[in-house]
Structures are given as structure tokens and as C-alpha cells.
Design a protein around this motif. Structure first.
Motif, PDB file in Angstrom:
ATOM      1  N   LYS A 234     -18.566  35.005  48.713  1.00  0.00           N
ATOM      2  CA  LYS A 234     -17.320  34.282  48.973  1.00  0.00           C
ATOM      3  C   LYS A 234     -16.659  33.896  47.666  1.00  0.00           C
ATOM      4  CE  LYS A 234     -19.696  29.851  49.421  1.00  0.00           C
ATOM      5  NZ  LYS A 234     -20.050  28.760  50.304  1.00  0.00           N
ATOM      6  N   ILE A 235     -15.387  33.519  47.791  1.00  0.00           N
ATOM      7  CA  ILE A 235     -14.641  32.980  46.659  1.00  0.00           C
ATOM      8  C   ILE A 235     -15.030  31.520  46.522  1.00  0.00           C
ATOM      9  CG2 ILE A 235     -12.303  32.435  45.832  1.00  0.00           C
ATOM     10  CD1 ILE A 235     -11.345  34.777  47.694  1.00  0.00           C
ATOM     11  N   THR A 236     -15.203  31.037  45.284  1.00  0.00           N
ATOM     12  CA  THR A 236     -15.416  29.594  45.081  1.00  0.00           C
ATOM     13  C   THR A 236     -14.103  28.983  44.591  1.00  0.00           C
ATOM     14  OG1 THR A 236     -16.177  29.991  42.817  1.00  0.00           O
ATOM     15  CG2 THR A 236     -17.860  29.902  44.542  1.00  0.00           C
ATOM     16  N   TRP A 237     -13.906  27.710  44.913  1.00  0.00           N
ATOM     17  CA  TRP A 237     -12.610  27.057  44.617  1.00  0.00           C
ATOM     18  C   TRP A 237     -12.806  25.910  43.645  1.00  0.00           C
ATOM     19  CZ3 TRP A 237      -8.809  29.871  46.670  1.00  0.00           C
ATOM     20  CH2 TRP A 237      -9.065  30.624  47.827  1.00  0.00           C
ATOM     21  N   ALA A 245      -8.775  29.516  42.901  1.00  0.00           N
ATOM     22  CA  ALA A 245     -10.116  30.107  42.853  1.00  0.00           C
ATOM     23  C   ALA A 245     -10.750  29.858  41.501  1.00  0.00           C
ATOM     24  CB  ALA A 245     -10.017  31.612  43.117  1.00  0.00           C
ATOM     25  N   VAL A 248     -16.533  33.682  41.993  1.00  0.00           N
ATOM     26  CA  VAL A 248     -17.089  34.367  43.163  1.00  0.00           C
ATOM     27  C   VAL A 248     -18.582  34.086  43.244  1.00  0.00           C
ATOM     28  CG1 VAL A 248     -17.434  36.616  44.260  1.00  0.00           C
ATOM     29  CG2 VAL A 248     -15.378  36.213  42.907  1.00  0.00           C
ATOM     30  N   SER A 282     -14.505  32.510  52.789  1.00  0.00           N
ATOM     31  CA  SER A 282     -14.051  31.611  51.720  1.00  0.00           C
ATOM     32  C   SER A 282     -13.161  30.491  52.253  1.00  0.00           C
ATOM     33  CB  SER A 282     -13.269  32.421  50.677  1.00  0.00           C
ATOM     34  OG  SER A 282     -13.963  33.587  50.313  1.00  0.00           O
TER      35      SER A 282
END
Ligand code: FAD
Length: 561
Positions: A234-237, A245, A248, A282
Motif C-alpha cells: 500500500k501507499i503510506t501517507w 504520499a 510505499v 491505501s
């Protein structure tokens, strides 16, 4: 693999991902990481062999995605193939290089994607391309091979050659509505009968996939890293309200899970059957779906995963009176509606009357997440393309093979639309893929009519003299003159996905259901883009790879190259 921070992270090293990686890393000060679940297939004969189409299927380099049971077809699952390797689906595809009808790309701009039209895109089709003039390769039978240099590039990374030539020409001229020879179907007008180029390195006679074109010749760039056998989860924020973002989350080949940081952008290039799912994992998508799997919504964007469009592929087979060995010649014809439907005007009028009902049916099937009003608008554009602009309404491929003629065919622009959504918060779980093949009856009619067209070609001289009896389905299974009903069982029991899924992260204004804007940025984020086949708003008549390469090449606002 010692770094843990890059300017750009590209997720997926496929057809689109490697183009973007190549163009970004042309700039020496820019660091680029590419994350790929598969491995290198540089020496895999199932990939390199130009006659090996299909050998890679169901091996470890094929994702072999499964659909739900298709209720409007024969009620069973379909397999939708996609490459899992450095080079992605370009390592297992049929290598056909055919673009789109100009008016179809222009339609992308019509729905609000500023600058996305055929004229603007043609230079980017050419930018990738290294057309290899067949005259330079005397071992190819170049007779009848034609191309217009105005429509081709000669210095790009991607090598193309032209297929072999033969004469179906006279036959196509004799059909009730003749289909003319089209010397170069890659110039924006596809209608007619043609030969076509393939993504093949002519001199070496091996497949020219995205890795061979865009990665291997550049692999020693120190600012370009590729992590193989690495699964993006997933994408991390970044903390805070805005969706920025930070990187990842990945699972490395040794099984450890870690986060790689991106200082500029995260770019998804995992293909139309993965990018929407990665967005959902995500927290980008429909809150009603995300909450079922306890995923916190970061961006409420309910159309993620909707608008899934694919085509349906069927075949007819005939005996041949000649033996064809060591040849892989393919001939394509692209009939327009006027050439395919004997009563084209009536077919068009009837379809036009049905469009509001089609739009309502698709909207209601997805809980009105896409709106009937918008779908009607898209269907009307598609109707205009078919009945006013005369785009090809079917593709028919004819391949002599041993002592038979094999044909494959599909309606170019089905109206049915389905969806793909996650089924679990586990990033390795299979998604729910429902293309809704044959939901709308025009799609069956186009598929039936293409089959009738093929029977007509095989009955028409001079080609008829070279062909024997129809072996599949054969007249005892589908009688001569059968109506749509008479064809339906054969078609629905024997079709396969045409492996051209698109539009699950559609590029369109948000108000009409788009997920990315015309710079391919996901609405609501400042630094997440999607660059693969998911963004195509409408199906194209050619094969997807040429358009996918060009979409990735196109310089758009913020592309970074
Ligand atoms: P892909 O090229 O599929 O790239 C996606 C990449 O992301 C893959 O490498 C995948 O392994 C990786 N990935 C996915 N999930 C993850 C994850 N979670 N973490 C890390 N990596 C991940 N088109 C033509 O033009 N001509 C043809 O003859 C033709 N024949 C085809 C035949 C077959 C069997 C198939 C399946 C397709 C064919 N196509 C053809 C279609 C065309 O090849 C594809 O549409 C196109 O290659 C898709 O490019 P893409 O960049 O969207 O995705």
C-alpha cells in the motif's frame, strides 16, 4: 538495494512503468526506484521465443487473475492473464503493435481531458518507436509490406518489425461491402484489411518487451534502482489532513515488510487489475467498500475500480488446402459498422434507442456509483464513434497454421462495464473482478456479426479456393444462417477475455466519475499518479500496448520529464 529514500517510486515494472522509469532517470539528479513483484525473464524462452505465444500462461510469470462467475455469459469464471515480471504484460503478450482510431483518442479530450487527442499523442507513439524497415531483413517475406514513414519513429528504444505478407486482398474486395487494403493501420485510420508490425527485435528474432527496450540498455544508470520479487502492499501517507504520499509499504523477497520513502511522487503502474486495488488498500476509494475491511478512508473516491471494460475473444477454425509451416503470418481486418452490419442504419437506430436503458442497467448494477446520466453521455460518444465516425466495430485476425486457418475475433467496443474491488485487507488476496461480459445485448450482436463476416470471407473467392470446411464450430453446431440466438451458446461457452482490461482508474473530470485528472494525478492527492492501462477512459480498437506506451511517454503537467 541499500537506499530507503527516492525521489520517485514507481510501483510495477511493466509496460508503462518502465517507460516512466526510463524517462525520469534520464535526469541524472533524479533518483528512481521501481518495485516489481516478479523477476527477470531476460533468458526465459517462454518470453523470448517469438513463436512461443501462450507458453508462459499459467507459469509463475502469469498472474492469471480470475473473474467472478459471469452471469450474462455461461455462468463460469474467466481467466484474465497479466505478466508478473520485469517488463510486465509485454513479456507474455501477442506482440501485436496496433494503435487506435484517431477519433477514439480525440474522444478522451471530448470528456474533459485537456490535451489528450490523436494529434498531440502521435509524437509520443513515435517517440518510443524504433521501426525496423522490413527491407533490411531479407529473411522476412517483405512482399506487400507497406508503411508510411510519417507515422513511425525510427530512433526510440522499442524495436518493431512488420509481419509477413499474403493476399486476402482480392477476397475482401469482393465482399458485398468491400473492405479495402489499408497500407498502414497505425496512422489513425484503422479501417480495412492490413498487415501490422510486432514488437520483435528483428536481427535477434526475440521478443522486444518493455524491459529489453526501456530497462536493460539503461540498467547501469546509478540513479535507477529496481527491486525484483518485491510486493507493494500500500501507499503510506504523511501525517495530517491532506493526502500526501510518503512512500510505499513493501514485502521484500526475504519476507520482511518495510517502508520505502518517496520525496516527490508515488507512481502506480501495476496494471488495470491491480492499481485500483492498491488504491483501495491505501484508503482511496468507496468508503462503503473500505469500511467492510476496516480500512480507514483517506480519500473518498467511490469510482475507484468502476468502469472496467474488456473485450470478448472468440475463434472460428477452418481446414486449409495448403500447409503452412514455420510461418507466423497474421492478417487483420477492421470492418466499420457499414461493412460489418448489412443493415447498419437500422442497427444504429435500435442501439440509440436502447442507450438510456443500457446506462440505467450499468448504473444500477454498481449501486449508482457511476451515474446513469454520465454513462449515457459515454455511450452516446461511443455510438457516435461507431455510427458517425466509422471506427472499426470488430477486429478479425486470420492466421494460417499448419493445415488449418485459425481466426480470432472480437467486437472492438463492447458497451458492458463491470468493476474490480478488493476482497480483503490482505494485500496478497485475490480481488473481486467482474467484467460483466455480455451484459448488454449489442455486445453479443457485434460478436455474432463478426462470426458471420468470417464465414462470408471463407465463402468468397479467391480465398475460398484455398480453404476447406469449417471445423469449429462447424455447421452442425451453428447452422448456416443461424440467428443471434443460434450463435449465443457457442459464443458464450467458448469466449475468453481478450486481455484488454482498462478504465478502472479512469482519467476523466471527477464530476463524471474520474479517478485521475488529465495529468494522471489521483484526485485529492498532491503526489500520487497512475500511469498504466487503468487510466484509459474508453476502449481502443487497436491492441493496448502501443497506447499504453504512448500514454506513459506523454509529457503532461508535472510528469517530471
Ligand atoms: P503491466 O505491463 O501488466 O505491468 C504491471 C506490472 O506491475 C507487472 O510487472 C506486475 O508484476 C507488477 N505488479 C502488479 N502488482 C504488483 C504489486 N502489488 N507489487 C509489485 N509489482 C506489482 N497488447 C498489444 O498491444 N498487443 C498484443 O498482442 C497483446 N496481447 C496480449 C496477450 C496477453 C496474453 C495479455 C495478457 C495482454 C495482451 N495485450 C496485448 C495487452 C497489453 O500487453 C497490456 O494491456 C499492457 O501490457 C498493460 O500494461 P500495463 O503497464 O498497464 O501493465
Amino acid at each position: 538495494t541499500s537506499h530507503s529514500t527516492y525521489d520517485y517510486i514507481i510501483v510495477g515494472s511493466g509496460t508503462s512503468g518502465l517507460v516512466v522509469a526510463n524517462r525520469l532517470s534520464e535526469q541524472k539528479n533524479t533518483t528512481v526506484l521501481v518495485i516489481e513483484a516478479g523477476g527477470s525473464v531476460y533468458n526465459n524462452p517462454n518470453v523470448t521465443d517469438t513463436l512461443g505465444y501462450g507458453k508462459a500462461f499459467d507459469t509463475d510469470i502469469d498472474w492469471a487473475y480470475k473473474t467472478t462467475d459471469q452471469e450474462y455469459a455461461s455462468g463460469t469464471q474467466q481467466t484474465v492473464r497479466a505478466g508478473k515480471a520485469l517488463g510486465g504484460t509485454s513479456t507474455i503478450n501477442g506482440m501485436v503493435y496496433l494503435r487506435a482510431q484517431a477519433a477514439q483518442i480525440d474522444a478522451w479530450e471530448t470528456v474533459g481531458n485537456k490535451g489528450w487527442n490523436w494529434k498531440n499523442m502521435l509524437p509520443y507513439f513515435k517517440k518510443s518507436e524504433q521501426f525496423q524497415d522490413p527491407a533490411q531483413y531479407p529473411f522476412l517475406d517483405g512482399s506487400g509490406v507497406a508503411f508510411d514513414p510519417a507515422y513511425h519513429g525510427f530512433t526510440g528504444p522499442l524495436k518493431l518489425n512488420d509481419g509477413l505478407a499474403q493476399k486476402l486482398n482480392a477476397t475482401y474486395q469482393k465482399l458485398e461491402v468491400p473492405v479495402q487494403y489499408n497500407p498502414d493501420p497505425n496512422g489513425g485510420d484503422m479501417v480495412g484489411y492490413s498487415l501490422f508490425p510486432m514488437t520483435v527485435h528483428s536481427e535477434l528474432n526475440i521478443r522486444e518487451d518493455a524491459a529489453r527496450a526501456f530497462y536493460y540498455p539503461y540498467h547501469n544508470r546509478t540513479n535507477l534502482h529496481v527491486w525484483l520479487h518485491t510486493h507493494a502492499n500500500k501507499i503510506t501517507w504523511k501525517d495530517g489532513h491532506n493526502a500526501v504520499a510518503s512512500g510505499v509499504e513493501v514485502t521484500l523477497s526475504n519476507g520482511t515488510t518495510t517502508v520505502v520513502k518517496a520525496t516527490r511522487e508515488v507512481i502506480l503502474a501495476t496494471g488495470a487489475l491491480k492499481s485500483p486495488v492498491l488504491l483501495e488498500l491505501s484508503g482511496v476509494g468507496n468508503p462503503d467498500i473500505l469500511s467492510k475491511y476496516k480500512i480507514t478512508t483517506k480519500i473518498n473516491l467511490p469510482t475507484v475500480g468502476e468502469n472496467l471494460q474488456d473485450q470478448m475473444n472468440n475463434g472460428l477454425q477452418f481446414d486449409s488446402k495448403t500447409s503452412y509451416y514455420n510461418k507466423s503470418a497474421d492478417y487483420v481486418s477492421y470492418p466499420s459498422a457499414a461493412q460489418l452490419f448489412p443493415n447498419s442504419t437500422a442497427v444504429g437506430a435500435e442501439l440509440l434507442r436502447k442507450l438510456p436503458a443500457y446506462a440505467a442497467q450499468v448504473a444500477s448494477a454498481n449501486g449508482n456509483i457511476t451515474k446513469a446520466r454520465d454513462l449515457y453521455h459515454f455511450f452516446k460518444i461511443q455510438w457516435n464513434l461507431i455510427f458517425k465516425y466509422g471506427i472499426p466495430v470488430a477486429e478479425i485476425l486470420l492466421e494460417p497454421s499448419g493445415t488449418m486457418y485459425d481466426t480470432e475475433y472480437w467486437g472492438s467496443v463492447p458497451f458492458s462495464r463491470g468493476s474490480i474491488h478488493l476482497s480483503s485487507a490482505d494485500p496478497t488476496a485475490a480481488a473481486v473482478i467482474d467484467p460483466k461480459y455480455f451484459m448488454l445485448d449489442f455486445d453479443l450482436h457485434a460478436q455474432v456479426q463478426a462470426a458471420r463476416f468470417i464465414r462470408e470471407v471463407f465463402k468468397t473467392k479467391p480465398f475460398a479456393d484455398m480453404a476447406g470446411a469449417e471445423t469449429s464450430p462447424g455447421l452442425s453446431t451453428v447452422a448456416a444462417g443461424a440467428n443471434d440466438e443460434g450463435w449465443a451458446d457457442f459464443i458464450k461457452d467458448n469466449f475468453r477475455s481478450n486481455f484488454h482490461p482498462i478504465s478502472t482508474v479512469a482519467m476523466m473530470p471527477k464530476e463524471i466519475g474520474g479517478v485521475v485528472d488529465s495529468s494522471l494525478k489521483v484526485y485529492g492527492t498532491s503526489n500520487v499518479r497512475v500511469v498504466d492501462a487503468s487510466v484509459l477512459p474508453f476502449q481502443v480498437c487497436g491492441h493496448l500496448q502501443s497506447t499504453v506506451y504512448a500514454v506513459a511517454e506523454l509529457k503532461r503537467e508535472g510528469s517530471g520529464y
